[in-house]
Motif scaffolding. Structure first.
Motif, PDB file in Angstrom:
ATOM      1  N   LYS A   1       3.671 -42.385  68.132  1.00 41.34           N
ATOM      2  CA  LYS A   1       2.497 -41.699  68.692  1.00 41.34           C
ATOM      3  C   LYS A   1       2.284 -40.294  68.116  1.00 41.34           C
ATOM      4  O   LYS A   1       1.537 -39.511  68.688  1.00 41.34           O
ATOM      5  N   LEU A   2       3.008 -39.965  67.027  1.00 42.12           N
ATOM      6  CA  LEU A   2       2.829 -38.613  66.464  1.00 42.12           C
ATOM      7  C   LEU A   2       1.468 -38.574  65.767  1.00 42.12           C
ATOM      8  O   LEU A   2       1.199 -39.395  64.887  1.00 42.12           O
ATOM      9  N   MET A   3       0.616 -37.662  66.191  1.00 43.77           N
ATOM     10  CA  MET A   3      -0.743 -37.624  65.649  1.00 43.77           C
ATOM     11  C   MET A   3      -0.792 -36.698  64.428  1.00 43.77           C
ATOM     12  O   MET A   3      -0.151 -35.652  64.416  1.00 43.77           O
ATOM     13  N   TYR A   4      -1.550 -37.067  63.448  1.00 46.33           N
ATOM     14  CA  TYR A   4      -1.673 -36.267  62.226  1.00 46.33           C
ATOM     15  C   TYR A   4      -3.122 -35.805  62.078  1.00 46.33           C
ATOM     16  O   TYR A   4      -4.051 -36.574  62.312  1.00 46.33           O
ATOM     17  N   ASN A   5      -3.231 -34.554  61.655  1.00 49.49           N
ATOM     18  CA  ASN A   5      -4.565 -33.988  61.471  1.00 49.49           C
ATOM     19  C   ASN A   5      -4.646 -33.543  60.011  1.00 49.49           C
ATOM     20  O   ASN A   5      -4.187 -32.463  59.651  1.00 49.49           O
TER      21      ASN A   5
ATOM     22  N   ALA B   1      -2.151 -25.757  43.563  1.00 51.82           N
ATOM     23  CA  ALA B   1      -2.336 -27.202  43.699  1.00 51.82           C
ATOM     24  C   ALA B   1      -3.001 -27.491  45.037  1.00 51.82           C
ATOM     25  O   ALA B   1      -2.743 -26.805  46.029  1.00 51.82           O
ATOM     26  N   GLN B   2      -3.833 -28.493  45.038  1.00 53.13           N
ATOM     27  CA  GLN B   2      -4.444 -28.949  46.285  1.00 53.13           C
ATOM     28  C   GLN B   2      -3.643 -30.142  46.785  1.00 53.13           C
ATOM     29  O   GLN B   2      -3.317 -31.055  46.012  1.00 53.13           O
ATOM     30  N   VAL B   3      -3.300 -30.110  48.056  1.00 51.55           N
ATOM     31  CA  VAL B   3      -2.528 -31.222  48.613  1.00 51.55           C
ATOM     32  C   VAL B   3      -3.255 -31.739  49.850  1.00 51.55           C
ATOM     33  O   VAL B   3      -3.836 -30.948  50.610  1.00 51.55           O
ATOM     34  N   PHE B   4      -3.183 -33.070  50.028  1.00 59.40           N
ATOM     35  CA  PHE B   4      -3.809 -33.648  51.210  1.00 59.40           C
ATOM     36  C   PHE B   4      -2.723 -33.931  52.239  1.00 59.40           C
ATOM     37  O   PHE B   4      -1.731 -34.591  51.954  1.00 59.40           O
ATOM     38  N   GLY B   5      -2.913 -33.393  53.470  1.00 59.00           N
ATOM     39  CA  GLY B   5      -1.907 -33.652  54.495  1.00 59.00           C
ATOM     40  C   GLY B   5      -2.159 -32.834  55.744  1.00 59.00           C
ATOM     41  O   GLY B   5      -3.186 -32.148  55.859  1.00 59.00           O
ATOM     42  N   ASP B   6      -1.184 -32.910  56.674  1.00 62.81           N
ATOM     43  CA  ASP B   6      -1.288 -32.187  57.937  1.00 62.81           C
ATOM     44  C   ASP B   6      -0.543 -30.862  57.786  1.00 62.81           C
ATOM     45  O   ASP B   6       0.694 -30.833  57.760  1.00 62.81           O
ATOM     46  N   GLN B   7      -1.310 -29.753  57.669  1.00 58.67           N
ATOM     47  CA  GLN B   7      -0.704 -28.432  57.413  1.00 58.67           C
ATOM     48  C   GLN B   7       0.288 -28.040  58.497  1.00 58.67           C
ATOM     49  O   GLN B   7       1.349 -27.509  58.219  1.00 58.67           O
ATOM     50  N   GLU B   8      -0.079 -28.322  59.740  1.00 57.16           N
ATOM     51  CA  GLU B   8       0.777 -27.889  60.841  1.00 57.16           C
ATOM     52  C   GLU B   8       2.123 -28.604  60.804  1.00 57.16           C
ATOM     53  O   GLU B   8       3.183 -28.002  60.921  1.00 57.16           O
ATOM     54  N   LYS B   9       2.055 -29.934  60.561  1.00 59.84           N
ATOM     55  CA  LYS B   9       3.304 -30.718  60.520  1.00 59.84           C
ATOM     56  C   LYS B   9       4.149 -30.293  59.314  1.00 59.84           C
ATOM     57  O   LYS B   9       5.371 -30.169  59.408  1.00 59.84           O
ATOM     58  N   LEU B  10       3.472 -30.048  58.179  1.00 62.65           N
ATOM     59  CA  LEU B  10       4.222 -29.655  56.982  1.00 62.65           C
ATOM     60  C   LEU B  10       4.828 -28.259  57.162  1.00 62.65           C
ATOM     61  O   LEU B  10       5.940 -27.997  56.693  1.00 62.65           O
TER      62      LEU B  10
END
Ligand code: ADP
Length: 635
Positions: free
Chosen positions: A472-476, A510-519
């Motif tokens: 249930k971990l949500m990713y933004n 570099a541009q990266v696609f992902g959840d900044q908060e989780k990273l």
């Protein structure tokens, strides 16, 4: 020879001049000379010899002296043996025949052992008395020697044969010949059996079915083969049970009648006993396997099921054939089939055990969790020859685990609200103290704020952990500038770290696609670990490098390091190398697990390089856009 006889001076012999020969002698001489078969005439009481060319060849150097000479002068070496018989013929006139007679003769100036077949018939004179003997002779030396050699050879073959052999002669099965191995098998000496009917020599064998078999072979003339037959024998005073493989072969005379049976036997007691013991032990194993609470299978090297125990049968409701042919793989939960195949192939490749938690369908249509374990059994060359599978139900443990997860999730939720409230009150108190100018109390409240931040992070980790467990971990997610992001996170942490200098060596943009908060949570976690596990050190070095399709980020510390054997495990939940030094390095053992889950979700990798005394380097690689690689996760 006719010429020779005509020219001879016969008057000097006791036969006298041929003119005076009785007609029967002349006729006999004429027959003799005209024959190509060795023929000879003994004439008169001195047994004077007259013979033909073929006989001349036979006596070699004794010719010409033998022609017209007395028997006593020609054959001193054999006369003592044959004279009584010759005299008998001269007296009674009765014809006789002797086969393969042994004589030691000197026809070439030395004694020779020779064999002859003779036929003797009387020649009568005018008065009707026996005047001489007509003798046909054939040398059989070569034949007899060859027969002797063959017989010796056969005898040796028989005696030395690597199987037990004997010959039973006649309808009473008299033991005519028997070799050593057969005697050993019977537990008898040669004297005890030879020339005796076999069932007299081995009375204990009577009534064990052998006589009937011999009778059938004797009567029908057909070979009988027994692959395995039990037999009880009295060997050296003890009754022993054995198993024998044997052949009964009828022996025929020239006219086709059966006169005996050859028996060839092979003692197979050891093999039979070993086989019976192996059956028995398998039965024992099966009984044991049926009594165990686990589900047990045997498969061949390819994974094809060769055995399943009662538990599997009851659980699956399948016959063995169904289970073997389709069942086992069919009742695996579809979500785990692919992974199982992968792990099985890996286990085949490496020869290691396979271990996997997976679900199997029961007869009520429910998928129940099991711990499935398969161990390879290898041959002496290390090649896998079969697998033993032990599958234990863990549904209860799973249920308990779920309850625990629910509890953790609930507890961290419940903790989060008051802690957030405390944090807010703390911030208000700080502001009020600042306004009042109460520096002393402000310092105490600020330190309290620091501890509340730690507590907030711990509760956050716990919440994340339970969410990961429950999927249930949500990713933004969005694209972001990696260097900007890193600088921000590092800057924030620098403010709180008083012991270590944190340097960041950045890559090209570099541009990266992902959840900044989780990273950022991952980065913060790795930095705080680096600080925590290098108490004596002063710096942390973070390096990011641009890779072909993403960025690599490494966190180097100069602390206690991670031993090689622990390195693959530090990313597992609750795994703590420093477990026994809790007071020095407090923690819950879930930080790296959460990091690994987040990085995995971003299609990246995380690993550690370390040597115990030089510190650790924790690295991660993030693809620029994981959606390019992993389809199915993007949504
Ligand atoms: P913890 O709460 O115990 O720190 P983590 O999941 O963050 O849990 O780490 C798991 C274990 O890995 C730690 O208990 C520690 O033994 C080891 N570890 C993590 N980071 C480091 C590091 N930088 N240096 C040495 N050991 C480390």
């Amino acid at each position: 020879m006719g010429e020779f006889i005509r020219k001879m001076d016969w008057s000097a012999t006791s036969v006298g001049d041929p003119v005076g020969w009785p007609q029967s002698l002349s006729t006999s001489v004429s027959i003799c000379l005209n024959s190509r078969f060795p023929l000879l005439i003994w004439w008169g009481k001195d047994l004077v010899k007259i013979y033909n060319d073929a006989y001349c060849d036979l006596i070699a150097a004794k010719h010409p002296k033998a022609m017209g000479a007395k028997a006593a002068d020609v054959w001193p070496e054999i006369l003592p043996n044959v004279l009584p018989m010759l005299k008998g013929i001269l007296k009674d006139g009765e014809a006789t025949c002797l086969e393969d007679q042994l004589h030691v003769i000197e026809r070439n100036g030395r004694p020779e052992v020779c064999y002859f077949t003779f036929s003797y018939s009387a020649i009568r004179d005018e008065a009707g008395n026996v005047g001489g003997i007509f003798c046909a002779v054939n040398e059989t030396t070569k034949k007899v020697v060859a027969e002797r050699k063959l017989s010796t050879l056969l005898n040796n073959l028989f005696i030395q044969a690597p199987v037990a052999i004997c010959i039973f002669r006649g309808e009473n099965y008299i033991v005519e010949v028997v070799n050593k191995l057969m005697l050993e098998f019977w537990g008898r000496t040669q004297n005890e059996v030879l020339t005796k009917p076999v069932f007299e020599a081995l009375p204990e064998v009577k009534g064990q079915g052998f006589k009937e078999l011999l009778d059938t072979v004797y009567k029908k003339g057909e070979r009988f083969v027994a692959e395995e037959h039990p037999i009880s024998l009295m060997r050296h005073g003890n009754m022993e049970n054995a198993f024998v493989k044997f052949i009964y072969e009828p022996l025929r005379e020239e006219d086709g009648t059966i006169s005996g049976i050859m028996a060839v036997a092979h003692d197979i007691t050891e093999q039979v006993v070993a086989r019976k013991n192996a059956e028995e032990s398998e039965l024992h194993f099966r009984q044991m396997a049926d009594l165990m609470p686990a589900k047990i299978t045997n498969t061949n090297a390819d994974g094809r099921v060769t055995y399943y125990n009662k538990n599997w049968k009851d659980y699956s409701g399948m016959s063995f054939e169904n289970f073997r042919d389709f069942g086992y793989h069919k009742i695996m939960h579809p979500d785990e089939q692919e992974e199982f195949k992968k792990r099985f192939n890996k286990a085949v490749e490496t020869g290691n055990d396979l271990e996997m938690e997976m679900r199997f369908l029961n007869t009520e249509g429910e998928y129940i969790w099991h711990l499935n374990r398969a161990s390879p059994v290898k041959d002496e060359n290390g090649k896998i020859k079969m697998w033993i599978g032990v599958t234990s139900e863990i549904q209860k443990i799973k249920n308990e685990g779920r309850l625990k997860d629910n509890f953790l999730s609930m507890a961290s939720h419940e903790l989060k609200t008051p802690v957030t409230t405390i944090k807010a009150y703390g911030q208000i108190a700080e502001m009020m103290l600042q306004e009042k100018g109460d520096a002393e109390t402000l310092a105490v409240v600020s330190r309290m704020g620091g501890q509340i931040n730690k507590l907030t992070r711990l509760i956050g980790d716990l919440l994340d952990f339970t969410r990961i467990q429950q999927g249930k971990l949500m990713y933004n997610e969005s694209f972001f500038d990696f260097n900007e992001f890193m600088k921000g996170v590092v800057e924030d942490i620098r403010h709180t770290s008083v012991t270590h200098k944190i340097s960041y060596i950045q890559s090209a943009g570099a541009q990266v696609f992902g959840d900044q908060e989780k990273l950022s949570q991952v980065v913060a976690n790795l930095i705080s670990n680096a600080i925590k596990y290098s108490p004596g050190a002063e710096k942390i070095v973070i390096t990011s490098t641009l890779q072909k399709e993403g960025v690599e980020l490494c966190f180097q510390d100069f602390g206690i390091g991670v031993r090689k054997e622990d390195q693959p495990r530090v990313f597992e939940q609750f795994y703590r190398v420093t477990g026994d030094t809790q007071s020095t390095f407090p923690g819950m053992g879930i930080g790296l697990y959460i990091c690994a889950e987040i990085i995995k979700r971003h299609g990246g990798k995380i690993w550690v390089e370390s040597s115990s005394d030089k510190g650790s380097v924790f690295c991660l690689w993030l693809p620029s856009d994981y959606r390019d690689k992993i389809t199915g996760l993007a949504g």
